[in-house]
Design a protein around this motif. Sequence first.
Motif, PDB file in Angstrom:
ATOM      1  N   ARG A   1     -30.693   6.586 -35.603  1.00 51.45           N
ATOM      2  CA  ARG A   1     -30.487   5.879 -34.340  1.00 51.45           C
ATOM      3  C   ARG A   1     -29.055   6.061 -33.831  1.00 51.45           C
ATOM      4  N   GLN A   2     -28.083   6.059 -34.771  1.00 44.48           N
ATOM      5  CA  GLN A   2     -26.682   6.214 -34.368  1.00 44.48           C
ATOM      6  C   GLN A   2     -26.450   7.551 -33.670  1.00 44.48           C
ATOM      7  N   PHE A   3     -26.942   8.625 -34.264  1.00 46.45           N
ATOM      8  CA  PHE A   3     -26.681   9.953 -33.689  1.00 46.45           C
ATOM      9  C   PHE A   3     -27.562  10.224 -32.472  1.00 46.45           C
ATOM     10  N   LEU A   4     -28.773   9.659 -32.466  1.00 48.12           N
ATOM     11  CA  LEU A   4     -29.595   9.787 -31.267  1.00 48.12           C
ATOM     12  C   LEU A   4     -28.950   9.072 -30.098  1.00 48.12           C
ATOM     13  N   THR A   5     -28.361   7.913 -30.356  1.00 50.33           N
ATOM     14  CA  THR A   5     -27.677   7.157 -29.299  1.00 50.33           C
ATOM     15  C   THR A   5     -26.552   7.980 -28.696  1.00 50.33           C
ATOM     16  N   GLU A   6     -25.784   8.644 -29.539  1.00 42.43           N
ATOM     17  CA  GLU A   6     -24.681   9.470 -29.042  1.00 42.43           C
ATOM     18  C   GLU A   6     -25.208  10.637 -28.203  1.00 42.43           C
ATOM     19  N   ALA A   7     -26.304  11.275 -28.666  1.00 42.80           N
ATOM     20  CA  ALA A   7     -26.868  12.404 -27.914  1.00 42.80           C
ATOM     21  C   ALA A   7     -27.387  11.946 -26.557  1.00 42.80           C
ATOM     22  N   VAL A   8     -28.074  10.799 -26.543  1.00 40.39           N
ATOM     23  CA  VAL A   8     -28.618  10.295 -25.283  1.00 40.39           C
ATOM     24  C   VAL A   8     -27.500   9.857 -24.343  1.00 40.39           C
ATOM     25  N   LEU A   9     -26.428   9.266 -24.883  1.00 43.78           N
ATOM     26  CA  LEU A   9     -25.293   8.876 -24.039  1.00 43.78           C
ATOM     27  C   LEU A   9     -24.668  10.094 -23.365  1.00 43.78           C
ATOM     28  N   ILE A  10     -24.576  11.202 -24.114  1.00 39.82           N
ATOM     29  CA  ILE A  10     -24.051  12.443 -23.514  1.00 39.82           C
ATOM     30  C   ILE A  10     -24.949  12.901 -22.370  1.00 39.82           C
ATOM     31  N   SER A  11     -26.267  12.869 -22.586  1.00 41.84           N
ATOM     32  CA  SER A  11     -27.191  13.337 -21.546  1.00 41.84           C
ATOM     33  C   SER A  11     -27.215  12.381 -20.356  1.00 41.84           C
ATOM     34  N   ILE A  12     -27.094  11.077 -20.621  1.00 42.83           N
ATOM     35  CA  ILE A  12     -27.073  10.109 -19.509  1.00 42.83           C
ATOM     36  C   ILE A  12     -25.827  10.311 -18.659  1.00 42.83           C
TER      37      ILE A  12
END
Length: 417
Positions: free
Chosen positions: A340-351
């Motif tokens: 969840r931590q790394f997915l959150t970072e990836a999604v924040l970059i895409s957002i």
Amino acid sequence: MIGSHIIPELKMGLASLFAHKLRSLLTMLGMIFGVGAVVAMLSITAGAQKEMMSFIDQLGVNNIIVEAHEAIDRNELQTVRSVSPGLSFRDFRAISENVSGLVAITPRKRFKPQKLLPKTATEPPQLIGVLPNYVEINSLKLTEGRFFTEDENKSSAPVCVLGESTKVNLLGYDPAVAKFIKVNDTWLQVIGVLTPQASGDSDVEGAQAANRNNLVIAPLNTVMRRFEDNTSYLKDEIDGIYMKVGPNIDSIETSNVVRAILTATHKDAGDFTVIVPAGLLEQRKQTQMIFNIVMICIAGISLLVGGIGIMNIMLATVLERTREIGIRRAIGARQADIVRQFLTEAVLISIAGGLIGIVFGVTLSKIIASAAGWSTLVTGSSIGVAFGVSVFIGLLFGIYPAVQAAKLDPIEAIRYE
């Protein structure tokens, strides 16, 4: 309970992005350009669709239009006349008597005025003569006055109805009804003014995209009997026929009957075109769908490149933060927490990349509209699609690095230097 996990992870993700600002920005570039390309390309297709729909609406979806191909010189005229008499009232009568399902039909005769009073510095309006049912065929509305009547047509009354641009260019913004304009040597009394009309910018399969705001419309008999120009010998007796079919009548099938009648009388001279807006609409929908697919595929490549960039940087981040992952696992973090931590970072970059990309795409569409003269239209759906795809790409390409991070052995990760 869910919020207690999400908020700290969002804070950690944002802290990680801001800790490496340049790297985060470079990672976002693929998403920025991809989302910008999607928004800009969809705005171009939406603008083209709107423009075409305006033009088809101008022609009338239930209408059929016959346009004459008139000769440009004597040699061409002699060649055509040896085979065909040109578009004429005889054709108009043949269609009226033999084509079923028509609710209204009118011939059209047009002229380009040689002289005009009051004078105008803009492009002179076109004078057209039609029957009173022209207003019904084209679903016209008037802001001032009325349309001419059958009695005025029979008596060749010197009256006219002006398009909105013609009224403003010749008579200004004051009421125009009861005023006079002089076309060539004939004074015409203004009895009505049309509401502003949509106008196409280009010819479509022989349909002239005339500016309906820049017209002087007079009774057909008035135009036939009171006007003549220097090139009338090159022109057909009439230069167009407008027809409107009933609501339950197939206009495409009816147009085939019209075409067959004219082909027989014109002996395949090719001096006319039958335009069916309903057919144009179907063709346009098919072409537009293919164009949209191609444009989205091209823009999708940019998003794919952006997604690969996110995966690449997240894999590097996992390697860089191996020791941190090991410590978190050692103090009780589960694999799901790491994912969840790394997915959150990836999604924040895409957002973040998606939001910047939307601004870039809207700006790009405006630049294209002003520089190329194209009509563009940024819609909420195009922004939603572009942003949704960017978030999905971030989620999709962030899964593998996140899972790799969660699979690290805590003991080996703590030892990692």
